[in-house]
Design a protein around this motif. Structure first.
Motif, short mmCIF file in Angstrom:
data_model
loop_
_atom_site.label_atom_id
_atom_site.label_comp_id
_atom_site.label_asym_id
_atom_site.label_seq_id
_atom_site.Cartn_x
_atom_site.Cartn_y
_atom_site.Cartn_z
N HIS A 94 1.03 -1.18 -0.02
CA HIS A 94 0.07 0.15 -0.05
C HIS A 94 0.78 1.38 0.15
CE1 HIS A 94 -3.15 2.74 1.07
NE2 HIS A 94 -2.52 3.11 1.81
N LEU A 95 1.86 1.26 0.51
CA LEU A 95 2.78 2.43 0.84
C LEU A 95 3.59 2.64 -0.73
CD1 LEU A 95 4.09 4.50 2.56
CD2 LEU A 95 6.00 2.81 3.13
N ASP A 96 3.75 1.71 -1.22
CA ASP A 96 4.44 1.82 -2.61
C ASP A 96 3.20 2.36 -3.66
OD1 ASP A 96 6.75 0.53 -1.91
OD2 ASP A 96 6.12 -1.43 -2.65
N TYR A 97 2.03 2.20 -3.64
CA TYR A 97 1.26 2.86 -4.33
C TYR A 97 0.91 4.21 -3.86
CZ TYR A 97 -0.16 -1.48 -6.80
OH TYR A 97 -0.05 -2.59 -7.61
N ALA A 98 0.95 4.55 -2.32
CA ALA A 98 0.81 5.93 -2.17
C ALA A 98 1.99 6.79 -2.39
CB ALA A 98 0.66 5.94 -0.67
N LYS A 99 3.24 6.23 -2.53
CA LYS A 99 4.29 6.98 -2.89
C LYS A 99 4.35 7.21 -4.35
CE LYS A 99 7.66 5.40 0.54
NZ LYS A 99 9.02 4.44 0.80
N GLU A 100 3.54 6.44 -5.34
CA GLU A 100 3.36 6.67 -6.75
C GLU A 100 2.51 7.69 -6.84
OE1 GLU A 100 2.16 3.22 -8.52
OE2 GLU A 100 3.99 2.25 -8.45
N ARG A 101 1.73 7.84 -6.03
CA ARG A 101 0.58 9.22 -6.24
C ARG A 101 0.96 10.58 -5.92
NH1 ARG A 101 -3.01 5.19 -3.44
NH2 ARG A 101 -2.66 6.74 -1.73
N ARG A 102 2.07 10.66 -5.14
CA ARG A 102 2.72 12.03 -4.57
C ARG A 102 4.00 12.24 -4.80
NH1 ARG A 102 -1.56 11.48 -0.72
NH2 ARG A 102 -3.25 13.07 -1.24
N THR A 103 4.46 13.34 -5.02
CA THR A 103 5.97 13.76 -5.10
C THR A 103 6.30 13.69 -3.72
OG1 THR A 103 5.61 15.95 -5.38
CG2 THR A 103 5.80 14.67 -7.32
N PRO A 104 7.69 13.95 -3.34
CA PRO A 104 7.83 13.93 -1.84
C PRO A 104 7.51 15.43 -1.48
CG PRO A 104 9.73 12.99 -3.05
CD PRO A 104 8.66 13.34 -4.10
N ALA A 105 7.55 16.36 -2.52
CA ALA A 105 7.13 17.95 -1.97
C ALA A 105 5.63 17.92 -1.43
CB ALA A 105 7.45 18.92 -3.05
N GLU A 106 4.78 17.16 -2.31
CA GLU A 106 3.50 17.16 -2.20
C GLU A 106 3.08 16.42 -0.90
OE1 GLU A 106 1.30 17.01 -6.68
OE2 GLU A 106 2.08 15.21 -5.73
#
Length: 126
Positions: A94-106
């Motif tokens: 789930h964390l991998d998919y969440a990281k795909e949706r946002r950039t680190p700045a977002e």
């Protein structure tokens, strides 16, 4: 030992009524019917084995492939060879998919906004 003021009575395990059956069996007159179960072993390309249990099905009704709960790849019933139709992409959490949706700045912006709302609800000043 049963107490007259206690509504629960002590009963021996395995005790039966006069008809030879206890509980719902005595009330309905039916006996439980066991279902024959079949354990099928699947092996993924990484060598993980999974053994789900199915009701007694015909051979053609049992799936040829099963997803591995450890790595997410597709396993085969045939233990000598891994399933040829493996997934193109590896298993993602789930964390991998969440990281795909946002950039680190977002992500930092969302975190700062959530922390601000939490502090306001607690009455804290930053």
């Amino acid at each position: 030992m049963a107490n007259a003021s206690n509504p629960f009575r002590g009963i021996r395990i395995g005790s039966t009524s006069g008809a030879g059956m206890a509980g719902w069996q005595a009330e309905t007159g039916r006996l439980p019917v066991g279902v024959h179960k079949v354990a099928v072993t699947y092996r993924c390309p990484q060598g993980h084995e999974t053994t789900p249990v199915f009701a007694d099905l015909a051979e053609e009704e049992i799936p040829e492939c099963w997803d591995c709960p450890r790595c997410g790849r597709t396993g085969s019933r045939h233990l000598d060879a891994a399933y040829a139709g493996t997934r193109a992409e590896p298993y993602k959490s789930h964390l991998d998919y969440a990281k795909e949706r946002r950039t680190p700045a977002e992500a930092e912006e969302v975190l700062a906004r959530a922390l601000g709302e939490l502090r306001r609800s607690r009455g804290e000043t930053s």
